[in-house]
Scaffold this motif. Structure first.
Motif, PDB file in Angstrom:
ATOM      1  N   PRO A 196      23.401  53.425  47.058  1.00  0.00           N
ATOM      2  CA  PRO A 196      24.207  52.294  46.588  1.00  0.00           C
ATOM      3  C   PRO A 196      23.562  51.641  45.365  1.00  0.00           C
ATOM      4  N   VAL A 197      24.391  51.065  44.522  1.00  0.00           N
ATOM      5  CA  VAL A 197      23.879  50.354  43.352  1.00  0.00           C
ATOM      6  C   VAL A 197      23.048  49.164  43.817  1.00  0.00           C
ATOM      7  N   THR A 198      21.830  49.059  43.315  1.00  0.00           N
ATOM      8  CA  THR A 198      20.935  47.983  43.730  1.00  0.00           C
ATOM      9  C   THR A 198      21.304  46.681  43.022  1.00  0.00           C
ATOM     10  N   PRO A 199      20.886  45.541  43.574  1.00  0.00           N
ATOM     11  CA  PRO A 199      21.159  44.261  42.902  1.00  0.00           C
ATOM     12  C   PRO A 199      20.588  44.214  41.488  1.00  0.00           C
ATOM     13  N   GLU A 200      19.430  44.841  41.282  1.00  0.00           N
ATOM     14  CA  GLU A 200      18.821  44.847  39.949  1.00  0.00           C
ATOM     15  C   GLU A 200      19.684  45.642  38.971  1.00  0.00           C
ATOM     16  N   GLU A 201      20.172  46.811  39.419  1.00  0.00           N
ATOM     17  CA  GLU A 201      21.036  47.618  38.556  1.00  0.00           C
ATOM     18  C   GLU A 201      22.327  46.873  38.242  1.00  0.00           C
TER      19      GLU A 201
ATOM     20  N   ALA B  20      22.772  43.612  38.159  1.00  0.00           N
ATOM     21  CA  ALA B  20      22.493  42.495  37.253  1.00  0.00           C
ATOM     22  C   ALA B  20      22.340  42.992  35.817  1.00  0.00           C
ATOM     23  N   ASP B  21      21.632  44.115  35.635  1.00  0.00           N
ATOM     24  CA  ASP B  21      21.460  44.672  34.290  1.00  0.00           C
ATOM     25  C   ASP B  21      22.806  45.084  33.706  1.00  0.00           C
ATOM     26  N   ALA B  22      23.646  45.718  34.526  1.00  0.00           N
ATOM     27  CA  ALA B  22      24.952  46.163  34.048  1.00  0.00           C
ATOM     28  C   ALA B  22      25.828  44.976  33.679  1.00  0.00           C
ATOM     29  N   GLU B  23      25.785  43.939  34.484  1.00  0.00           N
ATOM     30  CA  GLU B  23      26.596  42.752  34.203  1.00  0.00           C
ATOM     31  C   GLU B  23      26.164  42.078  32.913  1.00  0.00           C
ATOM     32  N   ALA B  24      24.845  42.079  32.632  1.00  0.00           N
ATOM     33  CA  ALA B  24      24.356  41.468  31.387  1.00  0.00           C
ATOM     34  C   ALA B  24      24.860  42.232  30.174  1.00  0.00           C
ATOM     35  N   VAL B  25      24.781  43.570  30.234  1.00  0.00           N
ATOM     36  CA  VAL B  25      25.260  44.388  29.115  1.00  0.00           C
ATOM     37  C   VAL B  25      26.772  44.259  28.981  1.00  0.00           C
ATOM     38  N   TYR B  26      27.462  44.245  30.115  1.00  0.00           N
ATOM     39  CA  TYR B  26      28.923  44.121  30.101  1.00  0.00           C
ATOM     40  C   TYR B  26      29.347  42.802  29.458  1.00  0.00           C
TER      41      TYR B  26
ATOM     42  N   GLU C 157      32.456  48.956  35.184  1.00  0.00           N
ATOM     43  CA  GLU C 157      32.107  50.278  35.712  1.00  0.00           C
ATOM     44  C   GLU C 157      31.451  51.175  34.666  1.00  0.00           C
ATOM     45  N   TRP C 158      31.729  50.931  33.384  1.00  0.00           N
ATOM     46  CA  TRP C 158      31.149  51.757  32.340  1.00  0.00           C
ATOM     47  C   TRP C 158      29.621  51.660  32.308  1.00  0.00           C
ATOM     48  N   PHE C 159      29.097  50.557  32.765  1.00  0.00           N
ATOM     49  CA  PHE C 159      27.668  50.288  32.623  1.00  0.00           C
ATOM     50  C   PHE C 159      26.903  50.454  33.940  1.00  0.00           C
ATOM     51  N   LEU C 160      27.595  50.911  34.966  1.00  0.00           N
ATOM     52  CA  LEU C 160      26.949  51.155  36.249  1.00  0.00           C
ATOM     53  C   LEU C 160      26.604  52.640  36.396  1.00  0.00           C
ATOM     54  N   ARG C 161      25.569  52.934  37.142  1.00  0.00           N
ATOM     55  CA  ARG C 161      25.205  54.320  37.414  1.00  0.00           C
ATOM     56  C   ARG C 161      26.350  55.006  38.142  1.00  0.00           C
ATOM     57  N   PRO C 162      26.796  56.183  37.630  1.00  0.00           N
ATOM     58  CA  PRO C 162      27.899  56.873  38.309  1.00  0.00           C
ATOM     59  C   PRO C 162      27.478  57.334  39.698  1.00  0.00           C
ATOM     60  N   VAL C 163      28.353  57.130  40.657  1.00  0.00           N
ATOM     61  CA  VAL C 163      28.085  57.528  42.038  1.00  0.00           C
ATOM     62  C   VAL C 163      28.959  58.739  42.357  1.00  0.00           C
ATOM     63  N   PRO C 164      28.387  59.844  42.830  1.00  0.00           N
ATOM     64  CA  PRO C 164      29.185  61.048  43.079  1.00  0.00           C
ATOM     65  C   PRO C 164      30.112  60.892  44.276  1.00  0.00           C
ATOM     66  N   THR C 165      31.192  61.649  44.275  1.00  0.00           N
ATOM     67  CA  THR C 165      32.061  61.769  45.445  1.00  0.00           C
ATOM     68  C   THR C 165      32.222  63.253  45.747  1.00  0.00           C
ATOM     69  N   PHE C 166      32.465  63.575  46.999  1.00  0.00           N
ATOM     70  CA  PHE C 166      32.542  64.974  47.396  1.00  0.00           C
ATOM     71  C   PHE C 166      33.677  65.689  46.673  1.00  0.00           C
ATOM     72  N   ALA C 167      34.871  65.119  46.711  1.00  0.00           N
ATOM     73  CA  ALA C 167      36.041  65.791  46.139  1.00  0.00           C
ATOM     74  C   ALA C 167      35.891  66.014  44.641  1.00  0.00           C
TER      75      ALA C 167
END
Length: 330
Positions: free
Chosen positions: A42-47, A49-55, A101-111
């Motif tokens: 899962p995206v961590t609170p630190e990640e 926060a960093d993404a929100e700042a850049v966004y 979402e552009w600035f968050l680490r992409p999370v894989p999905t099975f499909a």
């Protein structure tokens, strides 16, 4: 014939280098699963926060200059259209406000990701299969075992057939098991992280066929390299041919882009993915003293790649049989 095949399978698995390569074929998907597990966190609170700042910064820039960027793009597009007399699309409609979402680490999905990851796994298994087939047959000549074996079984074509069948069948099953292991592990990891939404029966059917095709690719790889072992009679020679071909293919791909449907790598990708596309740039005079170039995607069908790989393997196997029958064995 079956007795000879059982003997060859026993000889195959008695070779330490073959066992190490078989283990590598299983370890590789396990290492890929470790990477999947890292990405599925899962995206961590630190990640966040960093993404929100850049966004926030990007959004502020968009609110200040967004309309100007779109207008400038459309003006440049219209200017180029008038200058060239051709339809031009700069993709101005894709210049939009940023999203978090552009600035968050992409999370894989099975499909969405399992087939892409299987496609990445297949060349690694292909390389292992080539190494196993080559080292099994070429070593028989290097050590003198082939000549001794022919004193017990002088019918060369029977010997040839079983020495090719043993690594092909064994590694075909290993490649199949490695691909299935990866799919099972990928599902377990992503299902535990609630990332399997959107998986349908069609997804499983497609993945199942892909696993079978990877098993078939492993069989063909071991079969072809085992036949090359009879032609070259030295493991390093077979591996040198493989490396040399890759270098030649890179050069040919760059100099003659239209040759891509006849390159081994493209047909391997098409086999695994049940068809693939490549991009080809074509240029022609525009009638005004200039040159107009366009890039179009072309398709290599699964039928084309299946026929290509089967014919290639059959030719090499046939040449190996001919060489084994006619050349002296020492």
């Amino acid at each position: 014939m079956m007795r000879l095949l059982r003997v060859e399978l026993h000889r195959l698995f008695s070779r330490q280098v073959v066992l190490l390569l078989m283990v590598a074929a299983v370890v590789v998907p396990l290492l890929m699963l470790v990477a999947v597990a890292r990405e599925a966190r899962p995206v961590t609170p630190e990640e966040l926060a960093d993404a929100e700042a850049v966004y926030a910064q990007q959004l502020a820039d968009w609110e200040e200059t967004g309309e100007e960027q779109v207008a400038q793009c459309e003006a440049d597009e219209e200017r180029e259209r008038e200058a060239s007399g051709q339809e031009v699309d700069f993709g101005c409609e894709f210049i939009t406000a940023p999203e978090l979402e552009w600035f968050l680490r992409p999370v894989p999905t099975f499909a969405a990701d399992v087939e892409r990851l299987l496609s990445a796994l297949s060349p690694l298994l292909l390389a292992v299969g080539l190494a196993i087939g080559a080292t099994f047959t070429a070593a028989e000549f290097a050590t003198g075992s082939m000549g001794m074996w022919l004193t017990f079984e002088p019918r060369r074509l029977r010997v040839y057939a079983t020495k090719l069948a043993a690594p092909a069948l064994a590694f075909g099953l290993v490649a199949l098991a490695a691909a299935a292991l990866f799919v099972a592990g990928d599902w377990f990891i992503l299902d535990s992280a609630d990332l399997t939404a959107g998986t349908t029966a069609a997804t499983w059917t497609s993945v199942g066929w892909m696993v079978l095709r990877i098993g078939g690719l492993g069989l063909l790889a071991a079969l072809l390299s085992a036949a090359l072992g009879f032609l070259v009679r030295h493991t390093a020679g077979v591996l040198g041919i493989g490396i040399g071909y890759l270098v030649v293919e890179l050069v040919v791909r760059g100099l003659v882009p239209a040759s891509q449907p006849w390159l081994v790598s493209v047909n391997v990708a098409s086999w695994v993915q049940h068809g693939t596309t490549y991009y080809l740039e074509t240029c022609a005079a525009d009638g005004q003293g200039g040159v107009l170039c366009e890039v179009a995607d072309r398709t290599v069908s699964f039928g084309h790649s299946a026929l290509y790989l089967l014919v290639l393997t059959a030719v090499v196997v046939g040449l190996g049989a001919l060489a084994f029958r006619r050349r002296d064995v020492r």
